[in-house]
Design an enzyme around this catalytic site. Structure first.
Site, PDB file in Angstrom:
ATOM      1  N   HIS A  92       0.826  -1.207   0.000  1.00 35.64           N
ATOM      2  CA  HIS A  92       0.000   0.000   0.000  1.00 35.64           C
ATOM      3  C   HIS A  92       0.862   1.261   0.000  1.00 35.64           C
ATOM      4  CE1 HIS A  92      -3.221  -2.737   0.982  1.00 35.64           C
ATOM      5  NE2 HIS A  92      -2.603  -3.100   2.087  1.00 35.64           N
ATOM      6  N   HIS A 119       6.203   6.601   6.301  1.00 37.06           N
ATOM      7  CA  HIS A 119       5.817   6.076   4.986  1.00 37.06           C
ATOM      8  C   HIS A 119       5.290   7.215   4.129  1.00 37.06           C
ATOM      9  CE1 HIS A 119       2.139   5.953   7.440  1.00 37.06           C
ATOM     10  NE2 HIS A 119       1.600   6.403   6.327  1.00 37.06           N
ATOM     11  N   HIS A 121       2.816   8.768   0.804  1.00 36.63           N
ATOM     12  CA  HIS A 121       1.636   8.715  -0.064  1.00 36.63           C
ATOM     13  C   HIS A 121       1.928   9.603  -1.263  1.00 36.63           C
ATOM     14  CE1 HIS A 121      -0.871   6.934   3.167  1.00 36.63           C
ATOM     15  NE2 HIS A 121      -0.118   7.672   3.970  1.00 36.63           N
ATOM     16  N   GLU A 131      -2.214  13.327   1.058  1.00 35.96           N
ATOM     17  CA  GLU A 131      -3.499  12.970   1.667  1.00 35.96           C
ATOM     18  C   GLU A 131      -4.185  14.220   2.203  1.00 35.96           C
ATOM     19  OE1 GLU A 131      -2.930   9.336   4.229  1.00 35.96           O
ATOM     20  OE2 GLU A 131      -3.953   8.562   2.455  1.00 35.96           O
ATOM     21  N   HIS A 144       4.288  10.531   6.412  1.00 40.08           N
ATOM     22  CA  HIS A 144       3.709  10.405   7.750  1.00 40.08           C
ATOM     23  C   HIS A 144       4.712   9.739   8.663  1.00 40.08           C
ATOM     24  CE1 HIS A 144      -0.551  10.455   5.844  1.00 40.08           C
ATOM     25  NE2 HIS A 144      -0.100  11.672   6.080  1.00 40.08           N
ATOM     26  N   THR A 228      -5.314   6.674   8.152  1.00 40.03           N
ATOM     27  CA  THR A 228      -5.907   6.918   6.829  1.00 40.03           C
ATOM     28  C   THR A 228      -6.030   5.640   6.012  1.00 40.03           C
ATOM     29  OG1 THR A 228      -3.800   7.412   5.738  1.00 40.03           O
ATOM     30  CG2 THR A 228      -4.932   9.257   6.823  1.00 40.03           C
TER      31      THR A 228
HETATM   32 ZN   LIG Z   1      -0.031   7.547   5.982  1.00 42.34          ZN
END
Ligand SMILES: [Zn+2]
Ligand SMILES: *[C@@H]1O[C@H](CO)[C@@H](O)[C@H](O)[C@H]1NC(C)=O
Length: 317
Positions: A92, A119, A121, A131, A144, A228
């Site tokens: 992910h 990590h 996004h 995000e 994050h 999230t």
């Molecule tokens: Zn995150």
């Protein structure tokens, strides 16, 4: 080393069979499979339909200044801590698992929070993928840094406490030159091309070298929200920093174009748009730190009173 890497990847695959996240069943982003994308997460875990979900748009016209939101105390952020860090493709996101000895406190947090991992996004070649949003703007990428309340040792337990986790979110912006502080991570992406891949980083480094300069770290927004990703636990004290981190377009492209949602040997699906859309703020309030910018359009309540009172007085005369 190639054998060790393969062995490690295999071990991680054994430990993390697909679809066995802490809670939430099989979930994904819609770019991988529309049938398990964010629109379906609530069906997998009811918490994803809660009233205090993340991410959100930080609309600076509605934020309120809070005097409690002073400077962070960063511990272990300015040394190359001992103990290996590993970089992993979770299927992910790309995640760096940290060793011990890194924590944050201060800044209105109710305790000391120990860093676990960070990590990323991101979006696609034509679209941004942060995000959170700031005044309705989505940035190209977001990191994050996930911290857990120091009284917990198990993230599943921490995720049941509204004060259980503290996540620091930073935006990225595209700059003309490479941010060489990201070299270790960008190089590491080659080793985690597929879901389940995991390798130790060649060396640890100062975590603060990834962040904006220290004098900008007291400019942030604070609200209460959730993880999230499913199970979307409403256990996160969120900090979204105002100032983005610069990376070059070729560095951004390394994330966007060279990592896959799919495991090795499966049909290749590029990891793109691995962000959740913004969620409703509902009854929550967003607070600005002492040093953060408020929108120039904000009229403090006191000035409204000062404006209206003389007008009323004139009418009464
Ligand atoms: Zn995150
Ligand atoms: C993407 O982010 C950049 C900032 O790096 C911004 O200039 C641009 O407007 C954003 N695009 C969208 C569609 O939000």
């Amino acid at each position: 080393m190639p054998f060790l890497r393969t062995a490690l990847s295999f071990l991680v695959l054994l430990l993390l069979p697909p679809g066995t996240e802490a809670s939430g069943g099989t979930w994904c982003y819609a770019t991988q499979d529309a049938a398990c994308g964010p629109a379906h997460w609530e069906a997998l875990d009811h918490q994803c339909g809660g009233a205090n979900q993340s991410p959100i748009n930080v609309d600076r016209k509605t934020v309120r200044r809070s005097r409690e939101l002073d400077a962070f105390v960063f511990k272990g952020y300015n040394t190359a801590t001992a103990g290996a860090w590993s970089i992993a493709n979770s299927g992910h996101a790309v995640q760096v698992n940290l060793g011990s000895g890194i924590s944050v406190s201060g800044a209105g947090l109710p305790a000391v929070y120990n860093a676990l991992q960070f990590h990323f996004h991101w979006g696609n070649p034509n679209g941004n993928g942060s995000e959170h949003q700031l005044d309705g703007n989505q940035y190209p990428m977001e990191v994050h840094i996930v911290h857990m309340h120091s009284k917990y040792t198990d993230i599943k337990v921490a995720a049941t406490d509204p004060n259980g986790l503290a996540v620091l979110g930073f935006f990225y912006k595209v700059s003309d030159t490479d941010n060489t502080n990201y070299n270790t991570i960008i190089d590491g992406l080659q080793s985690v091309s597929y879901s389940g891949d995991s390798v130790d980083l060649a060396s640890t480094f100062r975590l603060d070298s990834l962040l904006p300069p220290e004098n900008l770290l007291n400019r942030y927004y604070r609200y209460r929200g959730s993880l999230t990703t499913p199970g979307c636990a409403e256990a996160v004290i969120w900090t979204v920093f105002e100032d983005p981190i610069p990376i070059s377009s070729s560095q951004l492209s390394a994330f966007v174009n060279s990592v896959h949602f799919s495991a090795s040997g499966q049909t290749e699906v590029k990891m793109q748009d691995n962000f959740r859309p913004v969620q409703a703020l509902n009854r929550r309030r967003i607070y600005a730190s002492k040093q953060a910018s408020l929108s120039s359009g904000t009229i403090p309540a006191l000035s409204i009173v000062l404006l209206i009172f003389p007008l009323l007085a004139i009418r009464l005369l």
